[in-house]
Design an enzyme around this catalytic site. Structure first.
Site, PDB file in Angstrom:
ATOM      1  N   HIS A   1       0.841  -1.212   0.000  1.00 55.91           N
ATOM      2  CA  HIS A   1       0.000   0.000   0.000  1.00 55.91           C
ATOM      3  C   HIS A   1       0.873   1.260   0.000  1.00 55.91           C
ATOM      4  CE1 HIS A   1      -4.019   1.766   1.640  1.00 55.91           C
ATOM      5  NE2 HIS A   1      -3.322   2.709   1.040  1.00 55.91           N
TER       6      HIS A   1
ATOM      7  N   LEU B   1       2.428   6.473  -4.947  1.00 58.34           N
ATOM      8  CA  LEU B   1       3.587   7.063  -5.643  1.00 58.34           C
ATOM      9  C   LEU B   1       3.223   8.363  -6.354  1.00 58.34           C
ATOM     10  CD1 LEU B   1       5.378   3.905  -7.140  1.00 58.34           C
ATOM     11  CD2 LEU B   1       6.012   5.227  -5.112  1.00 58.34           C
ATOM     12  N   ARG B   2       1.921   8.644  -6.497  1.00 61.26           N
ATOM     13  CA  ARG B   2       1.407   9.926  -7.001  1.00 61.26           C
ATOM     14  C   ARG B   2       1.640  10.194  -8.488  1.00 61.26           C
ATOM     15  NH1 ARG B   2      -1.917  10.030  -2.977  1.00 61.26           N
ATOM     16  NH2 ARG B   2      -1.257  11.050  -1.060  1.00 61.26           N
TER      17      ARG B   2
ATOM     18  N   ASP C   1      -8.683   2.628  -3.212  1.00 60.77           N
ATOM     19  CA  ASP C   1      -8.172   3.253  -1.991  1.00 60.77           C
ATOM     20  C   ASP C   1      -8.159   4.776  -2.057  1.00 60.77           C
ATOM     21  OD1 ASP C   1      -6.960   3.070   0.682  1.00 60.77           O
ATOM     22  OD2 ASP C   1      -5.371   4.165  -0.332  1.00 60.77           O
TER      23      ASP C   1
ATOM     24  N   HIS D   1     -10.774  -0.051   1.119  1.00 62.65           N
ATOM     25  CA  HIS D   1     -10.636   1.078   2.044  1.00 62.65           C
ATOM     26  C   HIS D   1     -12.001   1.212   2.725  1.00 62.65           C
ATOM     27  CE1 HIS D   1      -9.601   5.482   2.937  1.00 62.65           C
ATOM     28  NE2 HIS D   1     -10.894   5.417   3.149  1.00 62.65           N
TER      29      HIS D   1
ATOM     30  N   HIS E   1      -5.515  -0.822   5.951  1.00 62.03           N
ATOM     31  CA  HIS E   1      -5.329   0.008   7.162  1.00 62.03           C
ATOM     32  C   HIS E   1      -6.426  -0.112   8.233  1.00 62.03           C
ATOM     33  CE1 HIS E   1      -7.846   2.469   4.575  1.00 62.03           C
ATOM     34  NE2 HIS E   1      -6.850   2.977   3.894  1.00 62.03           N
TER      35      HIS E   1
ATOM     36  N   ASN F   1      -6.241   9.316   7.062  1.00 64.28           N
ATOM     37  CA  ASN F   1      -7.428   8.517   6.777  1.00 64.28           C
ATOM     38  C   ASN F   1      -7.038   7.050   6.676  1.00 64.28           C
ATOM     39  OD1 ASN F   1      -9.603   7.187   5.665  1.00 64.28           O
ATOM     40  ND2 ASN F   1      -9.966   8.655   4.030  1.00 64.28           N
TER      41      ASN F   1
ATOM     42  N   ASP G   1       0.863   2.705   3.724  1.00 59.66           N
ATOM     43  CA  ASP G   1      -0.036   3.780   3.282  1.00 59.66           C
ATOM     44  C   ASP G   1       0.740   5.089   3.139  1.00 59.66           C
ATOM     45  OD1 ASP G   1      -2.255   5.152   2.415  1.00 59.66           O
ATOM     46  OD2 ASP G   1      -3.339   5.083   4.320  1.00 59.66           O
TER      47      ASP G   1
HETATM   48 ZN   LIG Z   1      -7.001   4.183   2.254  1.00 59.84          ZN
END
Ligand SMILES: [Zn+2]
Length: 428
Positions: A51, A54-55, A145, A172, A225, A276, A303
Site C-alpha cells: 500500500h 507514488l502519485r 483506496d 478502504h 489500514h 485517513n 499507506d
Molecule cells: Zn485508504
C-alpha cells in the site's frame, strides 16, 4: 558479491554470496573480489509494501515513481504496490502499464500497479479488471483506496470478477454517509476540540459486510489500514470461519493516538496528524498490536501518502489527509512490536515481506533468505538510534509525524536482485 557478517533474521553471523541476482551460497568464511561488510546487521528478505501512493502520473509535485521508490529503498523495501488514485486514475490497462513501465525505467525497487475497482474511483461502474490483469503489469491487487467501494452490488461483482485470475480486492473501509465532514476519530478528544467525529462503526460496518460478501462469493478480500479494536474483532471472527480474508495495519496506527491532535510537541490541531483512517485511541493501538502479533492482522503496510507542503500546512479542516511512511516503517515497527516483545525478527519478516508478497502474488519477492532464492535483502541495524530528520528523506514530501522523534534502528543496505540500491544508509 559477498555480503559479509550478517545475521539472518537475527541468527548467528554468516556471509552471503550472490550471483546473477540470486543467493548462491550462505555460510561462514566466504570471500571474493567484491565484498560488502554487513557489520553484524540483521538480514531480512527485502520488504514488500502492499500500500504505497507514488502519485505519478498527475501529482509529481508530491512524489514520482523515482523519488517514491528511492524512499522505499531507503526504508528497506524491494517492492511496492502503487495505489490507483493517480491522475489519470489507474483504471485501464493503458494507465497500469504506464506506471509499470515507469517502475521498470526509474524504479529503485519493483513497482506493481494496483488497479482501480471502479471507473475513475467513482463507485458507479466496474473498471476493466480483466484487461488490467492481462496487461504487461499483470495486476492482481485492485482497490479504490482513498475511497470506499460502498455499493454492495459493485463490491460483490468485483469480488466475483477477480476470482478468474486469483486477484484480490483491497478495500478502504469507510462508510461514506457516516463520515461526511469527518475530521478525526470520534471520541472524547473530538468532543473537546469540536471537530466532526469519524466513528469506528463507519469502518467496522464495511469490514463486516465485505467479510460476509467475500465468504458468499468465495473470493479473496484484503482489508486496508485496519484502525479500530472493533475491526480486529470482526476480522478475527471472519478468519475463525476459514474465510479467505487478509488485513493490514499501518505503522502509524501501531504507534500514534488521537490525543496528539489536542496536544503534541508540535502543538494542537497540527495537520501532520490528519490521516485517513484517523489516529484512534490507546485501546485501539493495543488491540492492533495484539492482532498483528497473533496473526489476526496479517501484514504491515505503510499507506505512504506524500503531500506537498501547501496541501498539508494549512488549517486543520482544509489540510490533506495522509502521512509519508516508507523511510520510517521498520523503525516504527521495531519500536511498537519488537521492543515490546510482541514480535521477533522472523515475525517482522513474515509481516513486512513474506506475507505481503504472497497476498500480491509476487513470485520473486518475499522469499526466505536461502541458496536459490532471489537476492532481495535488507540489512538493518536495530541498535542504532536515529533522530528523524525529514530533510534527509528521499521522498519528495516531508509530511512525517515523526519529525524530531528518536526512533530505533537504521536500514544499512538494501539489495534488489543482488544489486545494491542502498549502501551505508545512502542511495546507490
Ligand atoms: Zn485508504
Amino acid at each position: 558479491m559477498i555480503i559479509k557478517n550478517v545475521r539472518i533474521l537475527g541468527g548467528e553471523p554468516v556471509d552471503i554470496r550472490t550471483d546473477g541476482g540470486m543467493i548462491a551460497e550462505i555460510g561462514p568464511g566466504l570471500s571474493g573480489p567484491e565484498e560488502v561488510d554487513g557489520g553484524g546487521a540483521i538480514a531480512l528478505p527485502g520488504l514488500v509494501d502492499l500500500h504505497t501512493h507514488l502519485r505519478e502520473p498527475g501529482r509529481e509535485d508530491a512524489e514520482t515513481v523515482q523519488t517514491g521508490t528511492q524512499s522505499a529503498a531507503r526504508g528497506g523495501y524491494t517492492a511496492v504496490h502503487a495505489m490507483a488514485n493517480t491522475s489519470p486514475v489507474a483504471d485501464t490497462a493503458g494507465v497500469v502499464e504506464q506506471v509499470w513501465r515507469l517502475g521498470r525505467e526509474f524504479g529503485h525497487c519493483d513497482v506493481h500497479p494496483v488497479g482501480a475497482v471502479t471507473v475513475g474511483l467513482e463507485g458507479r461502474q466496474l473498471a476493466e479488471l480483466g484487461a488490467m490483469a492481462d496487461s504487461a503489469a499483470r495486476v492482481r491487487v485492485f482497490s479504490d483506496d482513498g475511497r470506499c467501494v460502498d455499493d454492495a452490488v459493485l463490491m460483490r461483482r468485483a469480488l466475483e470478477y477477480v476470482k478468474a485470475f486469483d486477484g484480490v480486492v483491497a478495500q478502504h473501509a469507510q462508510e461514506p454517509r457516516l463520515t461526511e465532514g469527518a475530521q478525526m476519530n470520534e471520541g472524547v478528544v473530538s468532543g473537546r476540540l469540536g471537530l466532526t467525529g469519524w466513528p469506528a462503526v463507519a469502518e467496522e460496518a464495511i469490514i463486516a459486510r465485505d467479510c460476509l460478501l467475500a465468504a458468499h462469493v468465495g473470493s479473496r478480500l484484503h482489508v486496508c489500514h485496519v484502525s479500530t479494536a472493533g475491526s480486529v474483532e470482526i476480522i478475527r471472527w471472519a478468519k475463525s470461519k476459514g474465510w479467505n480474508i487478509t488485513a493490514e495495519v499501518t505503522p502509524h496506527h501501531l504507534l500514534l493516538t488521537d490525543d496528539l491532535v489536542e496536544s503534541s510537541p508540535v502543538g494542537a490541531y497540527n495537520p501532520i496528524y490528519k490521516v485517513n483512517p484517523p489516529l484512534r485511541t490507546r485501546a485501539d493501538v493495543e488491540a492492533l498490536r495484539a492482532a498483528l502479533a497473533d496473526g489476526t492482522i496479517d501484514i504491515v503496510a505503510t499507506d505512504h501518502a506524500p503531500h506537498p507542503v501547501e496541501d498539508k500546512e494549512s488549517e486543520w479542516s482544509a489540510a490533506a489527509m495522509g502521512m509519508i511512511g516508507l523511510e520510517t516503517a521498520l523503525s516504527v515497527v521495531q519500536e511498537a512490536m519488537v521492543e515490546t516483545g510482541l514480535l521477533d525478527w522472523a515475525g517482522v519478516a513474515r509481516r513486512m515481506s513474506v506475507v505481503p508478497a504472497r497476498i500480491g502474488r509476487l513470485a520473486g519477492q518475499g522469499q526466505p533468505l536461502e541458496a536459490g532464492a532471489p537476492a532481495n535483502i535488507t540489512l538493518y541495524d536495530p541498535s542504532a538510534r536515529t533522530r528523524v530528520d525529514p530533510s534527509a528523506f528521499a521522498s519528495k514530501s516531508r509530511n512525517t509525524p515523526y519529525e524530531g522523534m528518536t526512533l530505533p534502528g537504521r536500514v544499512v543496505a538494501t539489495f534488489l536482485r543482488g544489486r545494491p540500491t542502498v549502501l551505508e544508509g545512502k542511495l546507490v
